[in-house]
Design an enzyme around this catalytic site. Sequence first.
Site, PDB file in Angstrom:
ATOM      1  N   SER A 120      39.436  63.617  46.257  1.00  0.00           N
ATOM      2  CA  SER A 120      38.334  63.987  45.362  1.00  0.00           C
ATOM      3  C   SER A 120      38.389  63.335  43.983  1.00  0.00           C
ATOM      4  CB  SER A 120      38.271  65.509  45.194  1.00  0.00           C
ATOM      5  OG  SER A 120      37.652  66.101  46.307  1.00  0.00           O
ATOM      6  N   LYS A 160      35.472  61.383  42.709  1.00  0.00           N
ATOM      7  CA  LYS A 160      34.326  61.927  41.974  1.00  0.00           C
ATOM      8  C   LYS A 160      34.274  61.482  40.508  1.00  0.00           C
ATOM      9  CE  LYS A 160      33.821  66.035  44.923  1.00  0.00           C
ATOM     10  NZ  LYS A 160      35.038  66.178  45.723  1.00  0.00           N
ATOM     11  N   SER A 194      34.910  70.824  42.269  1.00  0.00           N
ATOM     12  CA  SER A 194      35.070  69.697  43.196  1.00  0.00           C
ATOM     13  C   SER A 194      34.114  69.797  44.376  1.00  0.00           C
ATOM     14  CB  SER A 194      36.519  69.594  43.690  1.00  0.00           C
ATOM     15  OG  SER A 194      36.763  68.316  44.243  1.00  0.00           O
TER      16      SER A 194
END
Length: 374
Positions: free
Chosen positions: A55, A58, A115
């Site tokens: 993640s 991102k 997230s």
Amino acid sequence: MKKLLITALIGCMLLVQAAALPEMGALHAKSAALYAANGQMLYEFNADEQLQPASVTKIMTMLLAMEALERGEVTLDTMITGSEYACSMGGTQIWLEPGEQLSLNDMLKAIAVGSANDCAVAVAEHLAGTEAAFVERMNTRAAELGCTGTQFINANGLDGIGQKTMTTARDLALISCELLKHPKILDYTGIWMDTVRGGKFGLANTNKMLKSYQGLTGLKTGYISEAGFCISASAERDGLSIVAVVMAAPTKEDRMADATALLNYGFANFAVYTPPADVLRPVPVKLGKTDTVQPAMESSSLVIEKAKAAELETTLDLPETLTAPVEQGQTIGELTVSSGGETVLRVPLTAAEAVEAKGIGSLFLDFWGGMLGG
């Protein structure tokens, strides 16, 4: 070219303890990088190995969103609609319903704090039409930033069918530094707990270092089983902003320990140095509508090793004169910072403003004025 030498005594602000940087010590992660927010590399460990970021992907999604916001393509009040595809992501999410709308403000909050994979894809689709088009933008932007080991496949970092995002600690540091040029993002990455949907859905930040590390401002954690535990952690103390990237740590605790060790190393061994701006004297300009141009530094503050900062010499390399026209932003010289005969930093000096050339009529009048005055 003329050269001016200025000795800057930093005094008690910086403590000199050694002639060389100390050892970092062993890390648990497979790869790591420590960068100043201005893009200067401070420390790297196996930083070019391609690994999965999970993640932490991102940070690029948020960067493109902040750049679109800055260009005026969207506002924080722009409503983003969750598509069937975005709502099917799985993993960490806020359980968007197809057709549900949230503001970009809430979407960014859900991405940075919770997230949320579904929100990352919804924002990507809104900004580029499709996630695939957004991924093209992600990869193009990465290349523009000098990332050489990065290939994004989606906006959230999940594995695809037969595909997975690959990047490096160095590349994530570069993207993180670019994201920090948009301070508004820290309003989201620094949130510990919040809500969306009018208070109906709670968010808790996945970055637990916000509560354990002094000065932490963000940015993003990541984990999937194949990637291990990853983080891009940003922090600021005494005007020094740095980013620590950790990839493929075995456990959450190892990730936090490595990021803490990197940040501690940065704050212990580096400091912000601002070259004395008052030494930048105007440079005379021949045949210009104005007589001088003011040099300017492209970067007003720099990061240097504390051990080299007891006595710094700043050398200006500027021409005696320039000839018009001079363009704003044109490189006209260089500022060099050295310590003990070793060059520490080089900073381009540019023209702070444009100077147009005089027309023939003005030159003619100047000529006759000079003749008559003689």
